[in-house]
Design an enzyme around this catalytic site. Structure first.
Site, PDB file in Angstrom:
ATOM      1  N   LYS A  71       0.967  -1.273   0.179  1.00 40.00           N
ATOM      2  CA  LYS A  71       0.107   0.014   0.061  1.00 40.00           C
ATOM      3  C   LYS A  71       0.858   1.110   0.064  1.00 40.00           C
ATOM      4  O   LYS A  71       0.412   2.250  -0.394  1.00 40.00           O
ATOM      5  CB  LYS A  71      -0.890   0.076   1.265  1.00 40.00           C
ATOM      6  CG  LYS A  71      -1.919  -1.038   1.241  1.00 40.00           C
ATOM      7  CD  LYS A  71      -2.833  -1.107   2.541  1.00 40.00           C
ATOM      8  CE  LYS A  71      -3.775  -2.284   2.385  1.00 40.00           C
ATOM      9  NZ  LYS A  71      -4.683  -2.082   3.837  1.00 40.00           N
ATOM     10  N   ARG A  72       2.232   1.149   0.611  1.00 46.12           N
ATOM     11  CA  ARG A  72       2.931   2.367   0.450  1.00 46.12           C
ATOM     12  C   ARG A  72       3.639   2.494  -0.895  1.00 46.12           C
ATOM     13  O   ARG A  72       4.524   3.519  -0.863  1.00 46.12           O
ATOM     14  CB  ARG A  72       3.829   2.147   1.710  1.00 46.12           C
ATOM     15  CG  ARG A  72       3.398   2.226   3.091  1.00 46.12           C
ATOM     16  CD  ARG A  72       4.384   2.189   4.217  1.00 46.12           C
ATOM     17  NE  ARG A  72       4.706   0.656   4.156  1.00 46.12           N
ATOM     18  CZ  ARG A  72       3.899  -0.344   4.698  1.00 46.12           C
ATOM     19  NH1 ARG A  72       2.951  -0.160   5.371  1.00 46.12           N
ATOM     20  NH2 ARG A  72       4.613  -1.571   4.728  1.00 46.12           N
TER      21      ARG A  72
END
Length: 509
Positions: free
Chosen positions: A271-272
């Protein structure tokens, strides 16, 4: 005897199909989340069914209204609509878990009434101690100790001031279901212990509220990521109890989509990772048609030899059973290439309108654009539509058309040949002879070709077009890459064109 799927499993098809999108409002929307809603949306639209959008916001420490609003922004930009849920209402409101606690208590009471759940007073420390004393592996967790507590034992715990959690009495048998993507899956008896539905103090947990909401909202198909597949066993166990208690009449069908991997290695796309950030992709210049087309390819295809298709074609062809169970890899270059294909499919007027936020955001044009800026954009947009992959490239490609002066990029200046000054002077001389009313693309090209490309005996410099026109491109735009040269000169007009050519010639000495 081998286990078989519960006969109460739904057979819903067509308009009876009901799917859901139920994110937690934490953090920014990411492409994995969007693929989930895309597949649910496409499945519902294909069958003429319903998509329910609800919010799982029981984790007050992590949930935020800002994230909720970002989810709405994302779906509206993507033009993914829903039939029931937050913002639109429906017969199963409210659609936020934080507003449904009374409903969960009613369902818990029904499970208590049929003996499907029981009071559990064991603490984590007591569970660990019992496992250690019995030689049972600590990681196996709860040992079902409280299943058969007597009334006297329960009273003794309450007398100590303890409040019970409520655990589901998991069936002592295999649990089998047919995954729409992966085929038949069996969870052996004893592979997981009785689990907590409601914490001491009455706080309902996700493994409880998620299936309860699905049951009460009539969800027929649960389409979600492969990483959630281990929880399916618990959901099946709870669903059996909900059906036995009369909360629902059927058990949904499940489909677990493949993981989306990063561009390197075999790890799930984080997600990063910037590529997972939906808004960053929008900022770069993806249009929703291109991004959704690419995300659909992460596990599905419309045909073996075809990657580009419209959203209408996606809906017409999509079947969750056709999704490949193998992991899909996110490929930024392919995504951008497909986005470019969709940009070229846009109506020119629509394309020009979509460029406005990017040009205004970079300060290239006003917000809203002035009439003269709109006129220039309408004329310039077709020149770049065929060569753009991302709308975010627009300020760099078109900025020179709206600027009073040009700033030269270092790599553009470094690309100039030794005779750039001579080329620019000859170009100015040639264009000055073109009458203002006749300053058209054809006339400009003819004049420059005669001055720069024609052989010396015909009065030209005898240069190859690439050598001849490179300095002119730099003079006009400050860049090595720009829209078509002669058309750009016409858009700028004779005076501005000559001034820019002369300015670079003077700078070259």
């Amino acid at each position: 005897m081998p286990s078989s799927p519960d006969p109460r499993t739904t057979t819903a098809t067509g308009a009876d199909v009901r799917v859901r999108f139920c994110p937690s409002p934490t953090g920014l929307p990411h492409v994995g989340l969007i693929r989930t809603v895309l597949f649910n949306w496409a499945y519902a639209r294909h069958h003429g069914g319903k998509l329910v959008f609800r919010i799982e916001d029981t984790d007050a420490a992590r949930d935020s209204e800002e994230s909720y609003l970002q989810l709405l922004d994302a779906l509206r930009w993507l033009e993914i609509d829903w039939d029931e849920g937050v913002e639109v209402g429906g017969p199963h409101a409210p659609y936020r878990q934080s507003e449904r606690h009374g409903i969960y208590r009613e369902v818990l009471d029904k499970l208590i009434a049929i003996g499907a759940v029981y009071e559990s007073y064991s603490t984590a420390e007591e569970i660990d101690a019992r496992n250690e004393a019995s030689g049972r592996a600590k990681q196996l967790g709860y040992d079902n100790y409280d299943r058969d507590l007597t009334d006297e034992q329960k009273a003794a715990f309450r007398a100590q001031g303890r409040e019970p959690a409520w655990r589901l009495r998991v069936p002592d048998e295999d649990l089998t279901y047919v995954d729409l993507i992966r085929g038949e899956v069996t969870f052996p008896a004893g592979s997981f212990p009785d689990f907590v539905l409601v914490r001491a103090g009455g706080v309902p947990l996700y493994p409880f509220v998620n299936p309860v909401d699905d049951a009460l909202m009539g969800i027929t198909h649960v389409i979600r990521g492969e990483d959630l597949m281990p929880s399916t066993a618990r959901q099946l166990a709870l669903y059996r109890a909900l059906a036995d208690a009369g909360v629902t009449t059927f058990i949904p069908r499940f489909a677990h989509m493949p993981l989306v991997l990063g561009e390197e290695g075999n790890k799930k796309l984080s997600k990063r990772d910037p590529k997972a950030d939906l808004f960053l992709q929008r900022e770069k210049g993806f249009i929703h048609e291109g991004l959704l087309n690419y995300l659909a390819l992460l596990g599905w295809s419309i045909a073996p030899d075809r990657d580009v298709f419209s959203l209408d074609e996606l809906v017409a062809a999509f079947d969750i059973a056709d999704v490949n169970p193998n992991p899909a890899r996110f490929d930024q270059k392919k995504a951008e290439s497909i986005n470019g294909d969709h940009i070229r499919m846009l109506d020119p007027e629509d394309f020009a309108a979509r460029l406005v936020p990017y040009l205004a955001g970079a300060g290239v044009i006003s917000d809203p654009p002035t009439p003269s800026e709109r006129s220039m954009l309408a004329a310039a947009a077709p020149l770049v539509q065929e060569r753009m992959q991302l709308l975010g490239d627009a300020p760099a490609l078109l900025g020179f058309l709206f600027a009073d002066a040009v700033s030269y990029q270092e790599d553009a200046l470094a690309s100039l040949p030794a005779n750039a000054g001579e080329v620019l002077v000859a170009s100015v001389a040639a264009l000055e002879l073109v009458p203002e009313p006749e300053f058209t693309t054809a006339a400009v090209q003819e004049a420059l070709a005669a001055a720069l490309v024609a052989p010396a005996e015909e009065g030209g410099l005898g240069l190859k077009p690439r050598v001849a026109y490179g300095p002119l491109r730099v003079a006009l735009s400050g860049r090595r890459v720009s829209p078509p040269l002669f058309e750009s000169m016409v858009l700028l007009g004779k005076s501005v064109t000559i001034n820019r050519l002369a300015a670079l010639a003077g700078a070259r000495g």
